[in-house]
Design a protein around this motif. Structure first.
Motif, PDB file in Angstrom:
ATOM      1  N   SER A 241     -10.658  -2.314  -2.344  1.00 41.22           N
ATOM      2  CA  SER A 241      -9.127  -2.440  -3.007  1.00 41.22           C
ATOM      3  C   SER A 241      -9.207  -1.306  -3.929  1.00 41.22           C
ATOM      4  N   ASN A 242      -8.055  -0.949  -4.224  1.00 43.09           N
ATOM      5  CA  ASN A 242      -7.654   0.120  -5.191  1.00 43.09           C
ATOM      6  C   ASN A 242      -8.096  -0.086  -6.615  1.00 43.09           C
TER       7      ASN A 242
ATOM      8  N   ASP B 209      -8.487   5.095  -3.921  1.00 45.43           N
ATOM      9  CA  ASP B 209      -7.539   5.088  -2.792  1.00 45.43           C
ATOM     10  C   ASP B 209      -8.414   4.754  -1.674  1.00 45.43           C
ATOM     11  N   TRP B 210      -8.001   4.923  -0.270  1.00 42.95           N
ATOM     12  CA  TRP B 210      -8.908   4.430   0.748  1.00 42.95           C
ATOM     13  C   TRP B 210      -9.757   5.453   0.863  1.00 42.95           C
ATOM     14  N   ASN B 211      -9.623   6.909   0.582  1.00 40.84           N
ATOM     15  CA  ASN B 211     -10.386   7.903   0.739  1.00 40.84           C
ATOM     16  C   ASN B 211     -10.883   8.520  -0.465  1.00 40.84           C
TER      17      ASN B 211
ATOM     18  N   GLN C 138     -12.960   7.413  -4.106  1.00 37.22           N
ATOM     19  CA  GLN C 138     -13.754   6.176  -4.727  1.00 37.22           C
ATOM     20  C   GLN C 138     -14.374   6.945  -5.760  1.00 37.22           C
TER      21      GLN C 138
END
Length: 122
Positions: A2-3, A114-116, A118
């Motif tokens: 998760s964000n 975000d998804w890409n 971390q």
């Protein structure tokens, strides 16, 4: 995953047109340097990677603004970017900078995963 909202620095650490606050992230599986600056009162953050050739941009540690404080520069290639959007404004660019979402609340600046994108784990 998760964000998340990750504390970056005190809001007072980002001075209008001044030095950046650097931080490390994992973008697309690779460890990268990133930086945050203040422009026109708001914080902005990007990967420290020129869109022309994937090299770090600062000409002195944590220094990205030109002398006018109006543009972000790649010291190696002369590419010029808009501080509020990361959009290429001149020089040898191949697109804009990779923007990282920030928020500012109660005197603290946070960056957002975000998804890409971390945090770097040790």
């Amino acid at each position: 995953m998760s964000n998340q909202r990750i504390p970056l620095c005190n809001a007072s650490d980002l001075v209008e047109g001044g030095n950046a606050v650097p931080f490390d992230v994992v973008h697309g599986g690779e460890t990268c340097r990133a930086f945050a600056v203040r422009f026109e009162g708001l914080p902005h953050a990007y990967l420290n990677r020129c869109s022309h050739v994937a090299m770090e941009m600062d000409f002195q540690p944590d220094r990205f603004f030109d002398d006018s404080g109006q543009w972000l520069l790649c010291a190696t290639h002369g590419a010029v970017y808009k501080p509020d959007t990361g959009e290429c404004a001149g020089g040898p660019c191949r697109g804009g900078l990779v923007k990282i979402a920030l928020s500012e609340e109660d005197g603290v600046v946070h960056w957002h995963t975000d998804w890409n994108l971390q945090p770097l784990s040790f």
